[in-house]
Design a protein around this motif. Sequence first.
Motif, PDB file in Angstrom:
ATOM      1  N   HIS A  97       0.812  -1.221   0.000  1.00  0.00           N
ATOM      2  CA  HIS A  97       0.000   0.000   0.000  1.00  0.00           C
ATOM      3  C   HIS A  97       0.848   1.276   0.000  1.00  0.00           C
ATOM      4  O   HIS A  97       0.368   2.336  -0.425  1.00  0.00           O
ATOM      5  CB  HIS A  97      -0.932   0.005   1.225  1.00  0.00           C
ATOM      6  CG  HIS A  97      -1.885  -1.146   1.231  1.00  0.00           C
ATOM      7  ND1 HIS A  97      -2.430  -1.647   2.385  1.00  0.00           N
ATOM      8  CD2 HIS A  97      -2.387  -1.915   0.218  1.00  0.00           C
ATOM      9  CE1 HIS A  97      -3.223  -2.658   2.095  1.00  0.00           C
ATOM     10  NE2 HIS A  97      -3.217  -2.849   0.789  1.00  0.00           N
ATOM     11  N   TYR A 179      -7.786  -4.111   0.674  1.00  0.00           N
ATOM     12  CA  TYR A 179      -8.153  -2.898   1.418  1.00  0.00           C
ATOM     13  C   TYR A 179      -6.937  -2.340   2.132  1.00  0.00           C
ATOM     14  O   TYR A 179      -6.033  -3.084   2.535  1.00  0.00           O
ATOM     15  CB  TYR A 179      -9.261  -3.204   2.428  1.00  0.00           C
ATOM     16  CG  TYR A 179     -10.602  -3.409   1.759  1.00  0.00           C
ATOM     17  CD1 TYR A 179     -11.417  -2.330   1.439  1.00  0.00           C
ATOM     18  CD2 TYR A 179     -11.023  -4.686   1.403  1.00  0.00           C
ATOM     19  CE1 TYR A 179     -12.632  -2.516   0.787  1.00  0.00           C
ATOM     20  CE2 TYR A 179     -12.231  -4.884   0.749  1.00  0.00           C
ATOM     21  CZ  TYR A 179     -13.034  -3.783   0.445  1.00  0.00           C
ATOM     22  OH  TYR A 179     -14.226  -3.966  -0.203  1.00  0.00           O
ATOM     23  N   LYS A 180      -6.904  -1.009   2.270  1.00  0.00           N
ATOM     24  CA  LYS A 180      -5.821  -0.353   2.991  1.00  0.00           C
ATOM     25  C   LYS A 180      -6.402   0.579   4.049  1.00  0.00           C
ATOM     26  O   LYS A 180      -7.545   1.030   3.942  1.00  0.00           O
ATOM     27  CB  LYS A 180      -4.912   0.411   2.036  1.00  0.00           C
ATOM     28  CG  LYS A 180      -5.606   1.423   1.141  1.00  0.00           C
ATOM     29  CD  LYS A 180      -4.619   2.014   0.130  1.00  0.00           C
ATOM     30  CE  LYS A 180      -5.302   3.012  -0.799  1.00  0.00           C
ATOM     31  NZ  LYS A 180      -4.351   3.557  -1.799  1.00  0.00           N
ATOM     32  N   GLN A 182      -7.448   3.613   6.142  1.00  0.00           N
ATOM     33  CA  GLN A 182      -7.734   5.035   5.967  1.00  0.00           C
ATOM     34  C   GLN A 182      -7.609   5.758   7.299  1.00  0.00           C
ATOM     35  O   GLN A 182      -7.010   6.823   7.382  1.00  0.00           O
ATOM     36  CB  GLN A 182      -9.149   5.212   5.411  1.00  0.00           C
ATOM     37  CG  GLN A 182      -9.630   6.651   5.292  1.00  0.00           C
ATOM     38  CD  GLN A 182      -8.980   7.391   4.135  1.00  0.00           C
ATOM     39  OE1 GLN A 182      -8.264   6.794   3.331  1.00  0.00           O
ATOM     40  NE2 GLN A 182      -9.210   8.684   4.037  1.00  0.00           N
ATOM     41  N   GLU A 183      -8.167   5.152   8.360  1.00  0.00           N
ATOM     42  CA  GLU A 183      -8.137   5.798   9.677  1.00  0.00           C
ATOM     43  C   GLU A 183      -8.336   4.738  10.755  1.00  0.00           C
ATOM     44  O   GLU A 183      -9.137   3.809  10.589  1.00  0.00           O
ATOM     45  CB  GLU A 183      -9.250   6.847   9.782  1.00  0.00           C
ATOM     46  CG  GLU A 183      -9.258   7.614  11.097  1.00  0.00           C
ATOM     47  CD  GLU A 183     -10.388   8.633  11.193  1.00  0.00           C
ATOM     48  OE1 GLU A 183     -10.384   9.418  12.150  1.00  0.00           O
ATOM     49  OE2 GLU A 183     -11.284   8.619  10.305  1.00  0.00           O
ATOM     50  N   HIS A 191     -11.346   2.287   9.804  1.00  0.00           N
ATOM     51  CA  HIS A 191     -11.908   2.605   8.498  1.00  0.00           C
ATOM     52  C   HIS A 191     -10.885   2.211   7.452  1.00  0.00           C
ATOM     53  O   HIS A 191      -9.757   2.705   7.452  1.00  0.00           O
ATOM     54  CB  HIS A 191     -12.234   4.105   8.419  1.00  0.00           C
ATOM     55  CG  HIS A 191     -12.711   4.554   7.074  1.00  0.00           C
ATOM     56  ND1 HIS A 191     -12.713   5.885   6.696  1.00  0.00           N
ATOM     57  CD2 HIS A 191     -13.189   3.860   5.994  1.00  0.00           C
ATOM     58  CE1 HIS A 191     -13.186   5.983   5.461  1.00  0.00           C
ATOM     59  NE2 HIS A 191     -13.471   4.780   5.011  1.00  0.00           N
ATOM     60  N   VAL A 192     -11.261   1.276   6.576  1.00  0.00           N
ATOM     61  CA  VAL A 192     -10.376   0.874   5.484  1.00  0.00           C
ATOM     62  C   VAL A 192     -11.057   1.182   4.159  1.00  0.00           C
ATOM     63  O   VAL A 192     -12.290   1.223   4.064  1.00  0.00           O
ATOM     64  CB  VAL A 192     -10.005  -0.624   5.569  1.00  0.00           C
ATOM     65  CG1 VAL A 192      -9.270  -0.923   6.856  1.00  0.00           C
ATOM     66  CG2 VAL A 192     -11.241  -1.520   5.439  1.00  0.00           C
ATOM     67  N   ILE A 193     -10.239   1.422   3.138  1.00  0.00           N
ATOM     68  CA  ILE A 193     -10.773   1.761   1.818  1.00  0.00           C
ATOM     69  C   ILE A 193     -10.215   0.801   0.773  1.00  0.00           C
ATOM     70  O   ILE A 193      -9.160   0.188   0.956  1.00  0.00           O
ATOM     71  CB  ILE A 193     -10.450   3.226   1.433  1.00  0.00           C
ATOM     72  CG1 ILE A 193      -8.928   3.457   1.409  1.00  0.00           C
ATOM     73  CG2 ILE A 193     -11.132   4.201   2.368  1.00  0.00           C
ATOM     74  CD1 ILE A 193      -8.538   4.827   0.862  1.00  0.00           C
ATOM     75  N   ASN A 195      -8.356  -0.864  -2.180  1.00  0.00           N
ATOM     76  CA  ASN A 195      -7.036  -0.703  -2.781  1.00  0.00           C
ATOM     77  C   ASN A 195      -7.165  -0.928  -4.286  1.00  0.00           C
ATOM     78  O   ASN A 195      -7.301  -2.072  -4.748  1.00  0.00           O
ATOM     79  CB  ASN A 195      -6.056  -1.707  -2.165  1.00  0.00           C
ATOM     80  CG  ASN A 195      -4.717  -1.731  -2.868  1.00  0.00           C
ATOM     81  OD1 ASN A 195      -4.335  -0.763  -3.523  1.00  0.00           O
ATOM     82  ND2 ASN A 195      -4.002  -2.844  -2.733  1.00  0.00           N
ATOM     83  N   HIS A 207     -15.686   1.462   0.841  1.00  0.00           N
ATOM     84  CA  HIS A 207     -15.344   1.802   2.221  1.00  0.00           C
ATOM     85  C   HIS A 207     -15.871   0.734   3.171  1.00  0.00           C
ATOM     86  O   HIS A 207     -16.988   0.236   2.998  1.00  0.00           O
ATOM     87  CB  HIS A 207     -15.951   3.151   2.634  1.00  0.00           C
ATOM     88  CG  HIS A 207     -15.458   4.310   1.837  1.00  0.00           C
ATOM     89  ND1 HIS A 207     -14.420   5.112   2.260  1.00  0.00           N
ATOM     90  CD2 HIS A 207     -15.852   4.808   0.624  1.00  0.00           C
ATOM     91  CE1 HIS A 207     -14.209   6.061   1.360  1.00  0.00           C
ATOM     92  NE2 HIS A 207     -15.055   5.896   0.360  1.00  0.00           N
ATOM     93  N   HIS A 209     -16.220   0.201   7.422  1.00  0.00           N
ATOM     94  CA  HIS A 209     -16.058   0.708   8.782  1.00  0.00           C
ATOM     95  C   HIS A 209     -16.236  -0.440   9.765  1.00  0.00           C
ATOM     96  O   HIS A 209     -17.177  -1.236   9.636  1.00  0.00           O
ATOM     97  CB  HIS A 209     -17.099   1.788   9.096  1.00  0.00           C
ATOM     98  CG  HIS A 209     -16.933   3.046   8.310  1.00  0.00           C
ATOM     99  ND1 HIS A 209     -16.072   4.046   8.691  1.00  0.00           N
ATOM    100  CD2 HIS A 209     -17.501   3.458   7.148  1.00  0.00           C
ATOM    101  CE1 HIS A 209     -16.127   5.036   7.812  1.00  0.00           C
ATOM    102  NE2 HIS A 209     -16.987   4.706   6.859  1.00  0.00           N
TER     103      HIS A 209
END
Length: 511
Positions: A97, A179-180, A182-183, A191-193, A195, A207, A209
Motif C-alpha cells: 500500500h 483494502y488499505k 484510511q483511519e 476505516h479501510v478503503i 485498494n 469503504h 467501517h
Amino acid sequence: MKKLAALALLSISALLIWTFVPSKETEPTTLNISGPFEFTDQDLSKNGYLFTRLQVVEALTAIDKSGNVTPLLAKEWTTSDNNLRWEFTIRPDVIFHDGSPLTAQAVQTSLSHALKKPGVLKRVPIKEISASDNLLVIELSQPYRPLLAVLAHYTAAIAAPGSFDQQGNVAELSGTGPYKIQELQAPHKAHVIKNNEYWGKNASIEHVHYLAGHRSESRALLAQTGQADLVYTLDPASIDVLESTKNVELVMESIPRTILIKLNNEHPFLDHSDVRQAISLALDRTGISKQIVRVPGSEAYQLFAPSLGAWHIDTLEQTQRNIDQAKTLLAGQGWQENEEGILSREGKTFDITLTTYSDRPELPIVATAIQAQLKEVGIHVNVSIDNSSAIPSKHKDGTLEMALVARNFGTTADPLALLIRDFASHKGSDWGPMNWSSEEFSNLLERLSVEPNQEQYNQMTQEASSILAEEMPLIPVTFYTQLVAVNERVNHFSFDPFEINYRISEMTIND
C-alpha cells in the motif's frame, strides 16, 4: 434504579448508532461491520486478527473454504527430501500500500520481525530465513509438518519494510490486501478503503467501517436498525428478535471453537483426573446446548469439533450427565457433603472460583448454569466476570482456579501447531492447559510434528485426543456456533470458519 439502567443502555446504544451513521455520499459503497473485539495498535502479533479480517494484510498461504492450505503471496513452494528446506516463490508484480514492491527480501524482513514477537511462528523450529531473487527460503532444524498452516496465521502476515520503526515495531501498517487503512481510532473504530492497485481481483465495496463494542445487545440493536450491515458474535438471546427483524438474515455457522473449562490442574481440589471427570459428569451439556447456546447437538464431550478432521474421535462414547457417578468419584477422593450440602475434606470446603468474560456474551450465562449444576454435586462455585485479559494474567501469577473460555482450535487449519505451543511446558499457555503435562502426550506431539505419512498421522492424532479426553486437563462443554446478522443489502456473504478473513472483497452492496 431500573429506569436509570435502561436510560444508560439506551445512551450507549444511541452513541454506537451515532458513530456508525455513514455519510450520504458514501452510503451506497460503504459496508459497516460490528464485532466485540477491540484493538490497541497496529502490532500484528497482538491485533493482526483485525487486519487480516479486514483484508489489509495477507500471508504467504491461505486457508480455503474446505480447510485446505492454498497459495497467497507465495505462488508456489517446494521442499527438500528431508523436509528441512522450504523454498517459496514469491508472487510477482505485487505492490504494498505504500508503493514499495513485494519481494522475497521484504517477506524475509517481515517474518524476521514476527519471529521476535509472540505468535505461532515463534514455535516453528526455524534455523534461518533467507531471500534470493524471488525465492524465500526457510530452513528448519527439524521437520515441522504444520508449517504451511502456520504461515497462514495473522501473526505471520506480511507487512511492508516501511511499516516498521528502528525497534521493529509497526508504526504505520502497510500490507498487500484489497483494502488499505484510511483511519484508526483505537480501541473501537477502524476505516479501510478499497485498494485500487490490488494484485488480485479488485473489491467492489469502496469503504468498510469496523466498530468494536462489548455489549451484545447494543450490537444487536445496530443490526435491527440497519446501522450495521454485518454484526458478528451475537448473544443467543438475540436470536428471536433478529430472526423476526425485517431485512436481516441471521446466519449460524459452526466453527472449530470450543467452550471449555480451563483448570489449574495443580490446585489441591482439582489435581486428580477423577475430580475433573466428576465435574464433567455433573455438567448438563444438553441443557446448555438447547437453552443457552440455542444450538441443539452442539454438546462437546471432547476438545475438537468434527470440522478438525483426524483430531475428532468419531467413536468416543458420549458420557451423559450422571450425578450419582460424579458423587462416587468425588467420594473416592475423600470428599463428603457437610450439613449445608457442600463437599468437605480435611476441614476445607470445595469452594472454587470460575472466572470468565463478557466479550463472548454467552459465556457469563453458561458460567451461571455451570455454577448451578456443580452445586448439585456439592461444589460451591463463585462466578467472577472480568475482562478477557484476566485469564492469561491469572494464569501467569498462578491465582487462576477455573476459567470458562471459548478456545479457538482453528487458528491454523491443523491444530497441531497450536497444541505444540499450548503443551510446550508443564505450566501450559494463557488459553490452553495450566499445570498439566503427560510424557506420553508430549512424545506423541513430537512424533506428529515430523510424521510424513497421513495414515500414521491420523492414528496418532486419535491417540493424543484420547489422552486429553481421559485426563481432562481442559473440560469441554459445547462446540461453538458463530451468530452473524447480515443485512439484506449485502450480497455474496460467506463466513470463514477459521476466522482469518471476513471475505469483504467477495461481497457486494445491493442498493
